[in-house]
Every structure is written in C-alpha cells, then in structure tokens.
Scaffold this motif. Structure first.
Motif, mmCIF file in Angstrom:
data_model
loop_
_atom_site.group_PDB
_atom_site.id
_atom_site.type_symbol
_atom_site.label_atom_id
_atom_site.label_comp_id
_atom_site.label_asym_id
_atom_site.label_seq_id
_atom_site.Cartn_x
_atom_site.Cartn_y
_atom_site.Cartn_z
ATOM 1 N N VAL A 39 0.749 -1.232 -0.077
ATOM 2 C CA VAL A 39 0.623 0.008 -0.205
ATOM 3 C C VAL A 39 1.072 1.397 -0.116
ATOM 4 O O VAL A 39 0.427 2.208 -1.149
ATOM 5 N N ALA A 40 2.061 1.334 1.059
ATOM 6 C CA ALA A 40 3.301 2.330 0.794
ATOM 7 C C ALA A 40 3.530 2.447 -0.478
ATOM 8 O O ALA A 40 3.680 3.344 -0.543
ATOM 9 N N LEU A 41 3.890 1.878 -1.394
ATOM 10 C CA LEU A 41 4.899 1.726 -2.117
ATOM 11 C C LEU A 41 4.023 2.207 -3.527
ATOM 12 O O LEU A 41 4.135 2.739 -4.256
ATOM 13 N N LYS A 42 2.791 2.051 -3.255
ATOM 14 C CA LYS A 42 1.732 2.533 -4.261
ATOM 15 C C LYS A 42 1.494 4.367 -4.148
ATOM 16 O O LYS A 42 1.110 4.884 -5.074
ATOM 17 N N TYR A 43 1.810 3.935 -3.373
ATOM 18 C CA TYR A 43 1.410 5.958 -3.172
ATOM 19 C C TYR A 43 2.687 6.846 -2.323
ATOM 20 O O TYR A 43 2.677 8.334 -2.705
ATOM 21 N N LEU A 44 4.159 6.257 -3.091
ATOM 22 C CA LEU A 44 4.974 7.100 -2.381
ATOM 23 C C LEU A 44 6.420 7.544 -3.552
ATOM 24 O O LEU A 44 6.715 7.075 -4.613
ATOM 25 N N LEU A 77 8.296 11.997 -2.622
ATOM 26 C CA LEU A 77 9.355 11.331 -2.108
ATOM 27 C C LEU A 77 10.444 12.803 -2.234
ATOM 28 O O LEU A 77 11.612 12.884 -1.789
ATOM 29 N N SER A 78 9.789 13.733 -2.925
ATOM 30 C CA SER A 78 10.276 14.774 -3.160
ATOM 31 C C SER A 78 9.543 16.256 -2.423
ATOM 32 O O SER A 78 10.286 17.121 -2.443
ATOM 33 N N GLY A 79 9.033 15.430 -1.592
ATOM 34 C CA GLY A 79 8.098 16.460 -0.257
ATOM 35 C C GLY A 79 7.576 17.953 -1.412
ATOM 36 O O GLY A 79 7.281 19.147 -0.130
ATOM 37 N N VAL A 122 10.742 13.044 5.094
ATOM 38 C CA VAL A 122 10.790 14.242 4.551
ATOM 39 C C VAL A 122 12.174 15.399 5.078
ATOM 40 O O VAL A 122 13.222 15.415 4.268
ATOM 41 N N TRP A 123 12.051 15.677 5.911
ATOM 42 C CA TRP A 123 12.415 16.944 6.549
ATOM 43 C C TRP A 123 14.057 15.663 6.640
ATOM 44 O O TRP A 123 15.409 16.554 6.642
ATOM 45 N N PRO A 141 14.714 16.806 -8.675
ATOM 46 C CA PRO A 141 14.294 17.543 -7.840
ATOM 47 C C PRO A 141 15.252 16.161 -6.570
ATOM 48 O O PRO A 141 15.161 14.903 -6.574
ATOM 49 N N ALA A 142 15.419 17.117 -5.866
ATOM 50 C CA ALA A 142 16.298 15.897 -4.528
ATOM 51 C C ALA A 142 14.696 15.075 -4.175
ATOM 52 O O ALA A 142 13.470 15.483 -4.037
ATOM 53 N N MET A 143 14.803 14.070 -3.979
ATOM 54 C CA MET A 143 14.093 12.850 -2.910
ATOM 55 C C MET A 143 14.407 12.061 -2.109
ATOM 56 O O MET A 143 15.780 12.011 -1.673
#
Length: 304
Positions: free
Chosen positions: A5-10, A15-17, A102-103, A115-117
C-alpha cells in the motif's frame, strides 16, 4: 500498513516533499493496532517530531537523531516483538509524520537537475534504514537498562547507525555497550574508524562466541511490562532531560570490560583508510583471532 500500500503512494511528488501522502486513502488501508492505549497516541508522537524539527535547523538535522531516539523509544513503549513489525513503522512514516521523514532524509538534487528525493527505504525499509525504526531500535539496542546515555552517544555517530546497527552482534548487549565505550574513550572517532571496527568485530567472531566470552544476563521482562503499563499515566517524554527507559537490568560491567578490551585489540590491527599506522589494505581484519584479541587484552600492560 502493508508495504504494498505504501509503495503505491510513494510517488516522486511525495518522495520529493512536493506533496503529502494521501492521508484518507492510507487510513482506509490501515489496520488497527489492537486495544486502545495511550502508548499509541499519534498526538504525543507528532508533538515530539515537531519539537525535533524546530530544534535542529538545516545543516544540523543529523544531530536530531541523538535527541529524538531516546524520546521516541520512551514515547512508543513496546516489546521487541511489537517493534519488529515493519507495518507499524510504515504507518508512522506514511500517516503520522511523513513531514519528518522528508525533513530529515531529503537527499541532494540529482546531477541532471532532478529534484532531491527521499530514498523509499526511509518510509518502508528495514529497522536499520526506516526513518523511525532506526531510532527506536538504536535506543533499544544501545541503552543500558533505564539509562539512555549510551544510546545518545551511539546516535551521534551516523556510521554507528548506518553500519553497526546492521550487525547481528549488536543484539549482544555487552558488545553494543563496548562499541559506545570506545566512542566515549576516543579510541574510535571518525566514520572510517567506526566502519573498520565494525568489519573487524563482525569477521572475528559470532554473537554466540561473544556470549561465551562475555556472558549477559537476560533482561527482566517484568521491568519492560511495567514500563509499558506506566504509559497510561506517564507524562510526555521530557525535552531537556533524558527520559527513563525500562528497568529491566543493567549490563554486567565485567562483560562490558571484556568486550571493550577485545574490540580495542581488534581495532588496533584493523586497516583504517587514512590512518598512518594502519595495516596494509592487503592484510584483512579477519586475520585477527577474537581469542587472541581477548588474550592480549587480558595481559598486564607491563608484560606487553
């Protein structure tokens, strides 16, 4: 929360914030923890990570690890079996505090202008990589009973978290404590030295062998159970002073002394890149016997 589930929404945006994970969709896919308890309070955890992010400005974010680890551990009071569930940590990272992930772990921008990720593993990875699991387990593995100070020392060195945490031997409490003692003594200081020590002690013996050289007492499980029960009435983890961990017994001092001497002996012979007196890279650390290191560490210095 299942990893699938998590991978579906990452997505790249998450990932870049640039955007937050879809909270409502994630909540629908999540499973309840079980009995309601104060120790599962998302509010307490959110307050804690918000304070961490406000305390450590850009450029010193890695320093947040040493501050947050013991307080995270004292806030999320769990058994090791509970903390071994990766779905719990995925839920914390995806739903409770994705902004912290992310922070803390946003990388540098790509060479092609991308972009940074954040690495996906900071949300869903193993216990030594996942943003929150690595801190909880660092506090658990390096504490000395209810004393979190050794864990703070360990978390101040990123190579301890990135390298030593991966080793099976760190489950042996005297070995974990010995690594921290070498840091406190200044025997090892740099990341290169930590990595050299980790390689040397990992190839010189196994956890079972370390148990023979330096026996450990089983933690007092009632102390852990009492610490967990106290979560219902315990105040939030203090921000200025260290919290108290579970009173499940201190590590035998004689065993810590034994492993400290062994590890110091192994490190002395380990190749460290850039060290003037380091053995040649062609002479691997595995050529040093753990038993020999133990024997040498036990000799009176006048006899050496």
């Amino acid at each position: 929360m299942p990893e699938t589930v998590a991978l579906k929404y990452l997505t790249r945006s998450v990932l870049s914030g640039q955007e937050a994970p879809p909270r409502i969709a994630l909540l629908r896919a999540a499973s309840p923890m079980g009995e309601p308890s104060a120790r599962w309070s998302a509010y307490a955890l959110c307050e804690l990570v918000d304070e961490a992010m406000s305390r450590f400005p850009e450029g010193s974010r890695a320093a947040a690890d040493a501050w947050l680890a013991p307080r995270l551990h004292a806030t999320l009071r769990m058994t090791r079996a509970e903390a071994s569930d990766p779905e719990l940590w995925i839920y914390v990272a995806m739903v409770v505090a994705p902004d912290y992930v992310v922070w803390r772990h946003l990388g540098g921008a790509g060479s092609s202008g991308e972009p940074a990720m954040v690495a996906t593993g900071r949300f869903t990875g193993p216990h030594y990589t996942q943003a929150f699991a690595r801190l909880w387990w660092a506090a658990e593995l390096f504490r000395d009973g209810d004393d979190y100070r050794p864990a703070v020392t360990a978390c101040r060195n990123q190579d301890v978290l990135n390298t030593v945490m991966r080793l099976d031997l760190i489950d042996h409490r005297p070995s974990a404590r010995a690594v921290v003692r070498l840091l406190d003594q200044g025997t090892i200081r740099t990341g290169r030295e930590v990595n050299a020590l980790a390689k040397a002690i990992n190839t010189a013996g196994t956890t079972l062998l370390y148990d023979v050289l330096a026996p450990d007492e089983l933690p007092e499980q009632e102390g852990v159970r009492e610490w967990i029960r106290d979560a219902e009435t315990a105040p939030p983890a203090p921000w200025k002073a260290l919290p108290d961990g579970p009173k499940d017994g201190r590590i035998p001092e004689a065993s810590v002394d034994t492993m400290t001497g062994c590890f110091a002996g192994l490190f002395e012979k380990a190749p460290v890149r850039g060290r003037a007196d380091s053995p040649s890279p062609g002479v691997p650390a595995q050529g040093v016997s753990l038993h020999k290191a133990y024997a040498e560490s036990s000799e009176p210095r006048s006899a050496r």
